[in-house]
Design an enzyme around this catalytic site. Sequence first.
Site, PDB file in Angstrom:
ATOM      1  N   ASP A  76      45.340 -90.511 -41.396  1.00 16.64           N
ATOM      2  CA  ASP A  76      45.692 -90.085 -40.048  1.00 16.64           C
ATOM      3  C   ASP A  76      46.072 -91.302 -39.209  1.00 16.64           C
ATOM      4  O   ASP A  76      47.063 -91.277 -38.474  1.00 16.64           O
ATOM      5  CB  ASP A  76      44.522 -89.332 -39.416  1.00 16.64           C
ATOM      6  N   ARG A 122      59.866 -81.215 -30.823  1.00 17.86           N
ATOM      7  CA  ARG A 122      58.685 -82.061 -30.571  1.00 17.86           C
ATOM      8  C   ARG A 122      57.909 -82.370 -31.850  1.00 17.86           C
ATOM      9  O   ARG A 122      56.921 -83.094 -31.809  1.00 17.86           O
ATOM     10  CB  ARG A 122      57.746 -81.370 -29.576  1.00 17.86           C
ATOM     11  N   LYS A 123      58.319 -81.830 -32.977  1.00 19.40           N
ATOM     12  CA  LYS A 123      57.602 -82.018 -34.235  1.00 19.40           C
ATOM     13  C   LYS A 123      58.148 -83.227 -34.991  1.00 19.40           C
ATOM     14  O   LYS A 123      59.352 -83.351 -35.186  1.00 19.40           O
ATOM     15  CB  LYS A 123      57.722 -80.780 -35.122  1.00 19.40           C
TER      16      LYS A 123
END
Length: 188
Positions: A76, A122-123
């Site tokens: 992450d 927005r991805k």
Amino acid sequence: MPVEPAVPHPKAPEPGTELGVHFSECFGCGDEADAGLHLRSTVGEGQVIHSRFTVTAAHQGAPGLAHGGLLACAFDEALGSTVGNLMRRPAVTGKLETDFRRPVPVGSTLFIEARLDGIAGRKIYVSADGRLDAEDGPIAVSARALFIVVGFEHFSTHGDAQALEKLAAQHEKNQQRQREERDWDINP
């Protein structure tokens, strides 16, 4: 919505640039979290960020092996660093999927190569492979993620005001250091 190639921002760091800590208290890359991951990253060629994470005893799940959740945390951080540094847009993790292919022992270093895969509105789509103990070692973990671009109000509304003030002060200190380094390079 169709996915388009993700093009790095014109002000993205140059290949070879070692990336600093984005927030000193960040569990992923920060210096102040003793049991943190202390992930370190460098910009690679194209749309790639190379990160390194050394597994310590504080990171184990099963005796002598890295905890899967901490490995997901390392990915992450590496994927988020790729989005933040190359796209230069604030974004948060929307989805993170990890594939654990082999055990990662305490004392080993995971070499993570993260890359931009595409963008749709927005991805932002990114993926990474983590190789065991060498840049060309066997793949131990792979991940894919979806990050969502957000406005600053996401952090000011949901974050801690004092932590945001500390981040702003840290950012100003880093900017000042960079100005001083440039002055030195220009006027030796």
